[in-house]
Motif scaffolding. Structure first.
Motif, mmCIF file in Angstrom:
data_model
loop_
_atom_site.group_PDB
_atom_site.id
_atom_site.type_symbol
_atom_site.label_atom_id
_atom_site.label_comp_id
_atom_site.label_asym_id
_atom_site.label_seq_id
_atom_site.Cartn_x
_atom_site.Cartn_y
_atom_site.Cartn_z
ATOM 1 N N PRO A 1 -5.140 7.099 -6.943
ATOM 2 C CA PRO A 1 -4.233 7.904 -6.127
ATOM 3 C C PRO A 1 -4.773 9.313 -5.847
ATOM 4 O O PRO A 1 -4.484 9.889 -4.785
ATOM 5 C CB PRO A 1 -2.950 7.962 -6.961
ATOM 6 N N ALA A 2 -5.558 9.881 -6.782
ATOM 7 C CA ALA A 2 -6.070 11.239 -6.556
ATOM 8 C C ALA A 2 -7.042 11.256 -5.373
ATOM 9 O O ALA A 2 -7.023 12.171 -4.536
ATOM 10 C CB ALA A 2 -6.773 11.748 -7.814
ATOM 11 N N ASN A 3 -7.869 10.215 -5.296
ATOM 12 C CA ASN A 3 -8.786 10.098 -4.151
ATOM 13 C C ASN A 3 -8.008 9.980 -2.848
ATOM 14 O O ASN A 3 -8.350 10.594 -1.843
ATOM 15 C CB ASN A 3 -9.631 8.830 -4.290
ATOM 16 N N LEU A 4 -6.979 9.148 -2.884
ATOM 17 C CA LEU A 4 -6.199 8.903 -1.662
ATOM 18 C C LEU A 4 -5.511 10.194 -1.214
ATOM 19 O O LEU A 4 -5.476 10.507 -0.015
ATOM 20 C CB LEU A 4 -5.179 7.778 -1.909
ATOM 21 N N ALA A 5 -5.005 10.949 -2.174
ATOM 22 C CA ALA A 5 -4.348 12.216 -1.824
ATOM 23 C C ALA A 5 -5.379 13.177 -1.219
ATOM 24 O O ALA A 5 -5.106 13.858 -0.224
ATOM 25 C CB ALA A 5 -3.704 12.818 -3.059
ATOM 26 N N ASP A 6 -6.591 13.200 -1.785
ATOM 27 C CA ASP A 6 -7.658 14.084 -1.279
ATOM 28 C C ASP A 6 -7.930 13.856 0.199
ATOM 29 O O ASP A 6 -8.213 14.783 0.940
ATOM 30 C CB ASP A 6 -8.978 13.771 -2.003
ATOM 31 N N VAL A 7 -7.925 12.577 0.618
ATOM 32 C CA VAL A 7 -8.291 12.278 2.014
ATOM 33 C C VAL A 7 -7.055 12.084 2.894
ATOM 34 O O VAL A 7 -7.118 11.490 3.958
ATOM 35 C CB VAL A 7 -9.218 11.042 2.116
ATOM 36 N N LYS A 8 -5.913 12.580 2.411
ATOM 37 C CA LYS A 8 -4.640 12.526 3.177
ATOM 38 C C LYS A 8 -4.213 11.083 3.458
ATOM 39 O O LYS A 8 -3.712 10.761 4.524
ATOM 40 C CB LYS A 8 -4.757 13.287 4.517
ATOM 41 N N LYS A 9 -4.493 10.201 2.499
ATOM 42 C CA LYS A 9 -4.049 8.828 2.672
ATOM 43 C C LYS A 9 -3.144 8.438 1.507
ATOM 44 O O LYS A 9 -3.180 7.296 1.021
ATOM 45 C CB LYS A 9 -5.266 7.886 2.816
ATOM 46 N N GLY A 10 -2.336 9.424 1.072
ATOM 47 C CA GLY A 10 -1.468 9.204 -0.079
ATOM 48 C C GLY A 10 -0.382 8.173 0.179
ATOM 49 O O GLY A 10 0.287 7.723 -0.752
ATOM 50 N N PHE A 11 -0.226 7.779 1.454
ATOM 51 C CA PHE A 11 0.779 6.737 1.731
ATOM 52 C C PHE A 11 0.314 5.375 1.220
ATOM 53 O O PHE A 11 1.101 4.449 1.106
ATOM 54 C CB PHE A 11 1.119 6.681 3.231
ATOM 55 N N ASN A 12 -0.965 5.228 0.926
ATOM 56 C CA ASN A 12 -1.457 4.015 0.253
ATOM 57 C C ASN A 12 -1.078 4.096 -1.219
ATOM 58 O O ASN A 12 -1.373 5.107 -1.877
ATOM 59 C CB ASN A 12 -2.990 3.956 0.324
ATOM 60 N N LYS A 13 -0.429 3.076 -1.739
ATOM 61 C CA LYS A 13 -0.013 3.081 -3.153
ATOM 62 C C LYS A 13 -0.750 1.964 -3.881
ATOM 63 O O LYS A 13 -0.348 0.791 -3.788
ATOM 64 C CB LYS A 13 1.505 2.849 -3.272
ATOM 65 N N PRO A 14 -1.834 2.291 -4.599
ATOM 66 C CA PRO A 14 -2.622 1.240 -5.264
ATOM 67 C C PRO A 14 -1.783 0.298 -6.111
ATOM 68 O O PRO A 14 -2.078 -0.887 -6.187
ATOM 69 C CB PRO A 14 -3.618 2.027 -6.113
#
Ligand code: B12
Ligand code: SF4
Length: 517
Positions: free
Chosen positions: A312-325
């Motif tokens: 999730p930290a990676n996803l938040a970094d690239v503004k893709k926090g809507f992806n929920k692993p």
């Protein structure tokens, strides 16, 4: 005037489907001109070849479109055409962001006589007319009378005459297999994957992606009727020529407006316009059970999901926090229960990645239904927010990486691992997902399904393998087939046991074109 539209080969794999822009611009060309299409992935051509082609065929204008990774080849081909005395117009995502580079205004040499910025649906007819008059301008921008950017509405949408267009170069079946395949039941004389768009634009703005910048965050859709009619046309053509046509809905997020997607899928079902199709949909939108039911009923077979990372930290970094692993597995199970499978795409070398990221990701993948995992590296594409951030931080190691394109090579330093470590992680991802053992496991995981699904995943895996491992040419293919002989024999035995018709795969959506070698 005779116009050539050319798309360069990517030099790594043979693309499994042609590019939509060529068919679209062909359909939008004013009457009275002849337009020829050449896709370098289907018809390999070098600089000398294209120069000869334009001379021998009396071509008056060449249009070249390319993504960043093919731009170096595109420039070389453009140089050869211009040296032969023919004008070149370039378009597509790379030159839109780097127009000065294409026009030689950045200190380098000039490659294009004109550049079409952004979506060229409305500027293309003007470009053709200016070329005929000999008054080509350097830059064509899609703007209104007040200089404001104008996006094509897609309503109306040009009719692409799929019933008449020559598609010979895009038949994915190896020539040697045509006669025997024609004999297996009806309809396997040809197999093509055709790109269709139902809408454009994506508002999500992920940091590494060019789409929000290029197509804008305003989403535009074609009418349901126009999409359904296109599918009916394709279906009729497949039937008429005794072949198969599958569709790739190239929309960046086919379900970005779920209500509208459901209404389109219902109309496809009502019109009996189902063909087998692939579409790109983000995982968050696949929570909707009714949507997934409709996808399956409307012919959906494979969904491409940009998972990017399980962190999730990676996803938040690239503004893709809507992806929920945490929900990836649930989403994939929901699809698999309806016999829809996923192409799951991951990026390594993200800022929070550390050595071992491939193994951690593979562990998750192994707990999911079998699919087609693909692994890439974080790549700063020109004009993306990612490019700007890395440039400002002085982290770009190859700021103009496209000028010397190297597949699967980073152009910046990741934060918590070295460049070489990131490259290793990608290799581990591919090697573990596409080894003969992994392929056999994926096939066996579908033992409870009809044989067609097992053959489908086998063909798909073997073809996807070629995205990373060199699989161009007869010898490389022979080697792959030999390595996977255990699974092949198993499938043959199961086919002979269950009858030949049960063995016909539902749809293969991968770069099967490589088999033509
Ligand atoms: C379908 C698709 C694919 C397909 C293959 C392409 C195909 N055969 O269609 C697949 C899934 C294989 C794929 C793979 C990849 N893709 Co891709 N793909 C797309 C996608 C979703 C749709 C392309 C499309 O048809 N668009 C619709 C048409 C109408 O738009 P268009 O091509 O831009 O054309 C318009 C204008 O650009 C212009 N135009 C284009 N060419 C020309 C030429 C002339 C002469 C003129 C006048 C005008 C013109 O006019 C057209 C009409 O308005 C786009 C995103 C997008 N929405 O475009 C990404 C996109 C093109 N892909 C992208 C990338 C990065 C990749 C990969 C590198 C991803 C990866 N890491 O592996 C790979 C590389 C594949 C390879 N080896 O070649 C990027 C490219 C960015 C860039 N700067 O290059 C995009 C923009 C998405 C993104 N995330 O940013 N892709
Ligand atoms: S959701 Fe997909 S298309 Fe939209 S901005 Fe993100 S990566 Fe690009």
């Amino acid at each position: 005037m005779k116009i050539l539209l050319y798309n360069p080969d990517n030099g790594v794999t043979r693309n499994f489907m042609p590019h939509l822009w060529m068919f679209l611009l062909q359909a939008l060309t004013p009457p009275g001109h002849e337009v020829v299409l050449i896709d370098g992935n289907a018809q390999p051509m070098d600089e000398e070849g294209i120069a000869r082609y334009v001379r021998e065929n009396n071509i008056g204008l060449v249009g070249i479109g390319a993504m960043t990774r093919m731009i170096a080849k595109a420039y070389r081909m453009a140089d050869a055409v211009r040296a032969a005395g023919v004008k070149v117009v370039m378009g597509g995502p790379h030159v839109t962001e780097m127009a000065d580079e294409a026009l030689g205004r950045d200190g380098g040499s000039r490659h294009a006589d004109a550049v079409a910025l952004g979506e060229a649906d409305e500027t293309w007819p003007r470009i053709v007319e200016d070329a005929v008059r000999g008054t080509l301008k350097d830059v064509y921008e899609p703007v209104d009378d007040f200089g404001q950017e104008r996006k094509p509405s897609l309503q109306p949408y040009p009719e692409i005459p799929w019933d008449k267009i020559k598609l010979d170069q895009f038949n994915l079946l190896p020539r040697a297999l045509h006669p025997p395949l024609k004999r297996i039941g009806a309809g396997w004389g040809t197999f093509r994957i055709v790109p269709v768009e139902s809408g454009r634009g994506c508002p999500y703005g992920c940091e590494f992606c060019t789409v929000t910048g290029f197509f804008g965050d305003s989403i535009r859709f074609r009418t349901n009727e126009s999409v359904v009619n296109e599918l009916l046309l394709l279906k009729a053509r497949a039937k008429e020529e005794g072949g198969q046509i599958a569709v790739f809905f190239i929309d960046d997020n086919f379900a970005i407006n779920v209500k509208r997607t459901k209404s389109l899928l219902r109309d496809i079902i009502a019109a009996n316009a189902q063909v087998h199709w692939v579409a790109q949909i983000s995982a968050n939108l696949l929570r909707d059970e009714e949507l997934v039911d409709l996808i399956a009923a409307a012919g959906g077979k494979w969904i491409f999901i940009g998972m990017e990372s399980i962190d999730p930290a990676n996803l938040a970094d690239v503004k893709k926090g809507f992806n929920k692993p945490g929900e990836y597995g649930v989403v994939l199970d929901r699809l698999a229960r309806r016999n829809v499978f996923a192409i799951t795409s991951f990026i390594f070398g993200m800022d929070n990645d550390t050595p071992g990221v491939a193994e951690r990701t593979l562990k998750e993948i192994r707990s999911w239904p079998p699919g087609l995992p693909i692994f890439g590296l974080m790549t700063p594409l020109p004009a993306t927010p990612l490019y700007k951030r890395l440039e400002a931080a002085g982290r770009l190691t190859r700021p103009k990486h496209w000028q010397e394109f190297i597949p699967f090579a980073m152009a910046h330093t990741p934060l918590k691992m070295s460049i070489d470590e990131a490259h290793d992680e990608v290799r581990i991802g591919w090697a573990n997902s596409y080894s003969p053992e992994a392929i056999e496991k994926a096939v066996d995981a579908l033992n409870h399904k009809p044989l067609g699904y097992r053959i489908n995943i086998f063909i798909a895996r073997v073809c996807f393998r070629g995205i990373y491992f060199s699989q161009m040419g007869r010898l490389a293919w022979l080697k792959t087939i030999l390595e996977n002989r255990r699974t092949i024999l198993k499938l043959i035995r199961q086919g002979l046991g269950g009858g030949l018709h049960a063995a016909v795969p539902t749809v293969a959506t991968q770069p099967v074109s490589e088999q033509r070698q």
